[in-house]
Design a protein around this motif. Structure first.
Motif, PDB file in Angstrom:
ATOM      1  N   MET A  40       0.838  -1.209   0.000  1.00 24.10           N
ATOM      2  CA  MET A  40       0.000   0.000   0.000  1.00 24.10           C
ATOM      3  C   MET A  40       0.872   1.260   0.000  1.00 24.10           C
ATOM      4  O   MET A  40       0.646   2.215  -0.762  1.00 24.10           O
ATOM      5  CB  MET A  40      -0.908   0.004   1.230  1.00 24.10           C
ATOM      6  N   LEU A  41       1.894   1.259   0.851  1.00 26.40           N
ATOM      7  CA  LEU A  41       2.771   2.413   0.966  1.00 26.40           C
ATOM      8  C   LEU A  41       3.567   2.621  -0.321  1.00 26.40           C
ATOM      9  O   LEU A  41       3.729   3.743  -0.806  1.00 26.40           O
ATOM     10  CB  LEU A  41       3.705   2.239   2.160  1.00 26.40           C
ATOM     11  N   GLU A  42       4.050   1.528  -0.896  1.00 23.80           N
ATOM     12  CA  GLU A  42       4.846   1.650  -2.117  1.00 23.80           C
ATOM     13  C   GLU A  42       3.985   2.111  -3.292  1.00 23.80           C
ATOM     14  O   GLU A  42       4.464   2.818  -4.184  1.00 23.80           O
ATOM     15  CB  GLU A  42       5.531   0.315  -2.420  1.00 23.80           C
ATOM     16  N   THR A  43       2.719   1.740  -3.299  1.00 23.95           N
ATOM     17  CA  THR A  43       1.810   2.264  -4.333  1.00 23.95           C
ATOM     18  C   THR A  43       1.694   3.779  -4.223  1.00 23.95           C
ATOM     19  O   THR A  43       1.682   4.500  -5.227  1.00 23.95           O
ATOM     20  CB  THR A  43       0.425   1.610  -4.190  1.00 23.95           C
ATOM     21  N   THR A  44       1.598   4.268  -2.977  1.00 29.77           N
ATOM     22  CA  THR A  44       1.537   5.722  -2.752  1.00 29.77           C
ATOM     23  C   THR A  44       2.817   6.396  -3.221  1.00 29.77           C
ATOM     24  O   THR A  44       2.783   7.447  -3.889  1.00 29.77           O
ATOM     25  CB  THR A  44       1.304   6.023  -1.256  1.00 29.77           C
ATOM     26  N   ILE A  45       3.969   5.794  -2.909  1.00 27.20           N
ATOM     27  CA  ILE A  45       5.253   6.374  -3.324  1.00 27.20           C
ATOM     28  C   ILE A  45       5.367   6.386  -4.841  1.00 27.20           C
ATOM     29  O   ILE A  45       5.819   7.363  -5.451  1.00 27.20           O
ATOM     30  CB  ILE A  45       6.424   5.586  -2.691  1.00 27.20           C
ATOM     31  N   GLN A  46       4.940   5.309  -5.502  1.00 26.54           N
ATOM     32  CA  GLN A  46       4.991   5.249  -6.962  1.00 26.54           C
ATOM     33  C   GLN A  46       4.074   6.304  -7.577  1.00 26.54           C
ATOM     34  O   GLN A  46       4.407   6.898  -8.617  1.00 26.54           O
ATOM     35  CB  GLN A  46       4.586   3.847  -7.438  1.00 26.54           C
ATOM     36  N   SER A  47       2.940   6.562  -6.942  1.00 24.75           N
ATOM     37  CA  SER A  47       2.043   7.612  -7.425  1.00 24.75           C
ATOM     38  C   SER A  47       2.724   8.972  -7.363  1.00 24.75           C
ATOM     39  O   SER A  47       2.600   9.796  -8.280  1.00 24.75           O
ATOM     40  CB  SER A  47       0.754   7.625  -6.598  1.00 24.75           C
ATOM     41  N   ILE A  48       3.453   9.211  -6.266  1.00 24.71           N
ATOM     42  CA  ILE A  48       4.186  10.472  -6.127  1.00 24.71           C
ATOM     43  C   ILE A  48       5.260  10.583  -7.209  1.00 24.71           C
ATOM     44  O   ILE A  48       5.393  11.618  -7.892  1.00 24.71           O
ATOM     45  CB  ILE A  48       4.824  10.578  -4.728  1.00 24.71           C
ATOM     46  N   GLN A  49       6.028   9.520  -7.390  1.00 25.37           N
ATOM     47  CA  GLN A  49       7.101   9.550  -8.389  1.00 25.37           C
ATOM     48  C   GLN A  49       6.554   9.755  -9.797  1.00 25.37           C
ATOM     49  O   GLN A  49       7.120  10.506 -10.604  1.00 25.37           O
ATOM     50  CB  GLN A  49       7.905   8.246  -8.307  1.00 25.37           C
ATOM     51  N   TYR A  50       5.419   9.122 -10.103  1.00 22.54           N
ATOM     52  CA  TYR A  50       4.823   9.247 -11.435  1.00 22.54           C
ATOM     53  C   TYR A  50       4.345  10.683 -11.675  1.00 22.54           C
ATOM     54  O   TYR A  50       4.549  11.247 -12.752  1.00 22.54           O
ATOM     55  CB  TYR A  50       3.649   8.274 -11.569  1.00 22.54           C
ATOM     56  N   THR A  51       3.722  11.268 -10.655  1.00 23.46           N
ATOM     57  CA  THR A  51       3.241  12.645 -10.787  1.00 23.46           C
ATOM     58  C   THR A  51       4.394  13.606 -11.040  1.00 23.46           C
ATOM     59  O   THR A  51       4.298  14.513 -11.881  1.00 23.46           O
ATOM     60  CB  THR A  51       2.474  13.066  -9.512  1.00 23.46           C
ATOM     61  N   PHE A  52       5.495  13.396 -10.322  1.00 22.93           N
ATOM     62  CA  PHE A  52       6.650  14.280 -10.515  1.00 22.93           C
ATOM     63  C   PHE A  52       7.346  14.024 -11.840  1.00 22.93           C
ATOM     64  O   PHE A  52       7.919  14.939 -12.431  1.00 22.93           O
ATOM     65  CB  PHE A  52       7.625  14.119  -9.344  1.00 22.93           C
ATOM     66  N   LYS A  53       7.280  12.799 -12.330  1.00 25.28           N
ATOM     67  CA  LYS A  53       7.889  12.490 -13.632  1.00 25.28           C
ATOM     68  C   LYS A  53       7.162  13.255 -14.737  1.00 25.28           C
ATOM     69  O   LYS A  53       7.785  13.749 -15.688  1.00 25.28           O
ATOM     70  CB  LYS A  53       7.836  10.984 -13.891  1.00 25.28           C
ATOM     71  N   LYS A  54       5.817  13.382 -14.628  1.00 25.46           N
ATOM     72  CA  LYS A  54       5.052  14.148 -15.607  1.00 25.46           C
ATOM     73  C   LYS A  54       5.418  15.631 -15.537  1.00 25.46           C
ATOM     74  O   LYS A  54       5.409  16.330 -16.554  1.00 25.46           O
ATOM     75  CB  LYS A  54       3.551  13.982 -15.352  1.00 25.46           C
ATOM     76  N   GLY A  55       5.756  16.089 -14.320  1.00 25.75           N
ATOM     77  CA  GLY A  55       6.255  17.439 -14.143  1.00 25.75           C
ATOM     78  C   GLY A  55       5.222  18.526 -14.344  1.00 25.75           C
ATOM     79  O   GLY A  55       4.015  18.285 -14.355  1.00 25.75           O
ATOM     80  N   TRP A  56       5.700  19.754 -14.552  1.00 22.49           N
ATOM     81  CA  TRP A  56       4.827  20.914 -14.742  1.00 22.49           C
ATOM     82  C   TRP A  56       5.579  22.017 -15.484  1.00 22.49           C
ATOM     83  O   TRP A  56       6.807  21.968 -15.614  1.00 22.49           O
ATOM     84  CB  TRP A  56       4.326  21.438 -13.395  1.00 22.49           C
TER      85      TRP A  56
END
Length: 553
Positions: A482-498
């Motif tokens: 569960m925790l690693e899914t949350t971390i992967q979500s964070i990493q994916y969001t930052f990979k898309k960037g802004w």
């Protein structure tokens, strides 16, 4: 005969017990002279300033400030409030002063009341004095009310006792019933000439009792007019000796002073009966709340209390009974006529008295508006616990909230994610600090998006953030899906960037993870272990995360 507007004895009776600085000043040409000061005000002076000019007591700057506002109050013929400061024993106090002009013939006075801004001085003492005045008059004076023709309509018990006539014998008759024939007719003609002009008459009269004995009274006859200024009744108050006459003068001045204070005060002053129905409201209800006096009088006063404060009001009697002095102080939300609300600092006092052998109770509400003060306090409280740049809770809030979360955790784990941006310094170096601030705002927003605002995020400073993930039920063998899914979500969001001003950012982050209770039972232990894990994650390169148990297996 001329009477002073306020004697020294009356002044000290009124104001020596209040916790405010009170000055009674007389205007003399272009300045003011100190007549009286109360005990609190003695703290300001090395010696009593009675009879001294304002310029003899303060420096030039303070004199100009005080004179400006005093003269302004006299010119406007209404109370004026202003702020200034003074020093006592090395400390500086910011004060708020209310200057009330009083006009008495050719004399002009200023009644100045000064309080420290951080305090709110209630006026319920003055209201209590008014009630004491009414009771005192009834006990000490012979009181009668006549119509405009002098026919008696009401007498009090002491009038009956002294004259030996019953009220049934007196009502419907004139004062000729008790005329002793001592005075010439011209004496009474002069009385009528005075009161029919709407002026108050004072003097001595010898009266006769029912059984023929005589008694002298010091009498005051007051014309009572309607709203159109037409005399409808006359109120006669008599004292059967000089001592009682002096008492009457003092009590009358107390009532006058009370009226001056309440009618010119910016505070909301209201008196209700025991059931909460309004008996008196100060004019400030019109200026602040926009209610007409007629709209409120006789209505259920507590209806203007907003529902946010209803719990306290519903338990008003209980709350007052729990206080030994029958007084409570609280903050109430009050509704204006147009439906908006204001916050007030309110003192509610119980006043009890016996009227016609029956115990009666009133509630005195003294409220001062603190809407702006409360908003400022809320803003300061928010700033104390939140980051000024991103609006996220800060480190101080983290230390306030996490112990509570740990205490409430039951058979579940809590994760501390210590997050640090990789190479954030390069953003500042390359694009400047303004861009760096905008970058951090996007950084914070992306963190919230990546966890769907499900978990609390705190900014510790710079590009250091902490996310608290609770309700972890699958932490087994040193890891949590569960925790690693949350971390992967964070990493994916930052990979898309802004994008900011056409500049694309796709930063990476390093994360250190500690788990309660496995990696610590206190906030400091969990934070230290998460920081150590973050350090290890950075050593592995960018965009990594490390569990604390990998550092301290």
């Amino acid at each position: 005969m001329s009477y002073p507007i306020l004697t020294q004895k009356q002044f000290h009776l009124l104001y020596d017990l209040v916790d405010e600085y009170v000055f009674f000043m007389r205007k003399e040409r272009n300045t003011f002279v100190y007549e009286y000061i109360n005990k609190k005000a003695e703290e300001i002076f090395n010696e009593n300033p009675h009879g001294r000019l304002l310029e003899q007591c303060f420096d030039d700057f303070h004199c100009k400030t005080i004179l400006y506002h005093y003269n302004r109050a006299c010119m406007l013929k209404q109370s004026v409030s202003y702020q200034d400061h003074h020093c006592i024993k090395g400390a500086t106090f910011v004060n708020e002063t209310s200057a009330i002009p009083i006009f008495d013939g050719n004399n002009v006075y200023i009644l100045a009341t000064t309080k420290e801004v951080i305090k709110t001085k209630e006026l319920q003492e003055s209201t209590y004095i008014l009630e004491s005045y009414r009771k005192g008059v009834n006990d000490a004076a012979l009181v009668a009310m006549t119509n405009e023709k002098g026919i008696i309509e009401m007498v009090n018990e002491l009038f009956e006792t002294t004259s030996k006539f019953t009220k049934e014998e007196l009502i419907g008759k004139s004062f000729w019933m008790i005329n002793s024939n001592y005075h010439e007719d011209s004496y009474f003609e002069q009385i009528w000439e005075t009161i029919q002009k709407g002026e108050i008459w004072r003097g001595q009269i010898r009266n006769r009792t029912k059984y023929g004995s005589f008694y002298w009274v010091d009498a005051t006859i007051i014309p009572i007019t309607n709203e159109n200024g037409i005399i409808e009744k006359y109120l006669t108050i008599q004292f059967d000796n000089t001592e009682k006459k002096q008492m009457m003068t003092e009590l009358r001045n107390i009532e006058r002073s009370f009226k001056l204070i309440t009618e010119h005060s910016n505070d909301l002053i209201a008196i209700t009966d025991e059931d909460g129905y309004l008996l008196y409201s100060s004019p400030s209800h019109e200026t602040i709340l926009n209610y007409e006096k007629e709209e409120l009088l006789g209505t259920y006063y507590l209806n203007i209390i907003a529902k946010e404060s209803s719990n306290l009001i519903e338990n008003l009697k209980t709350n007052l009974m729990q206080n030994n002095n029958n007084k409570i102080r609280t903050e109430l939300l009050i509704k204006t006529k147009d439906g908006s609300t204001i916050w007030t600092d309110t003192t509610i006092t119980t006043v009890q008295s016996t009227v016609y052998d029956e115990e009666q109770k009133w509630y005195v509400f003294v409220s001062r508006e603190i809407t702006e003060k409360r908003a400022l306090e809320e803003q300061l409280k928010f700033l104390a616990f939140h980051d000024s740049l991103t609006g996220l809770p800060n480190r101080r809030m983290f230390y306030e909230k996490i112990p509570e979360a740990i205490q409430l955790a039951s058979n579940t784990n809590i994760a501390i994610l210590f997050i640090d941006g990789d190479n954030f310094k390069e953003v500042n170096d390359q694009f400047g600090h303004d861009m760096g601030d905008r970058f951090l705002n996007h950084f914070a927003e992306k963190l919230k998006q990546s966890v769907l605002e499900q978990y609390k995020i705190y900014r510790f400073g710079g590009d250091e953030f902490v996310i608290v993930v609770d309700q972890i039920n699958d932490y087994i063998n040193g890891k949590s899906d569960m925790l690693e899914t949350t971390i992967q979500s964070i990493q994916y969001t930052f990979k898309k960037g802004w994008t900011i001003d056409t500049i694309q950012f796709s930063p990476t982050i390093s994360i250190g993870v500690s788990i309660f209770p496995h990696d610590g039972s206190t906030v400091n232990e969990l934070l230290i272990n998460a920081d150590l894990a973050l350090y290890e994650a950075k050593k592995l390169g960018k965009n990594n995360f490390v569990y604390s148990n990998a550092v301290h297996p």
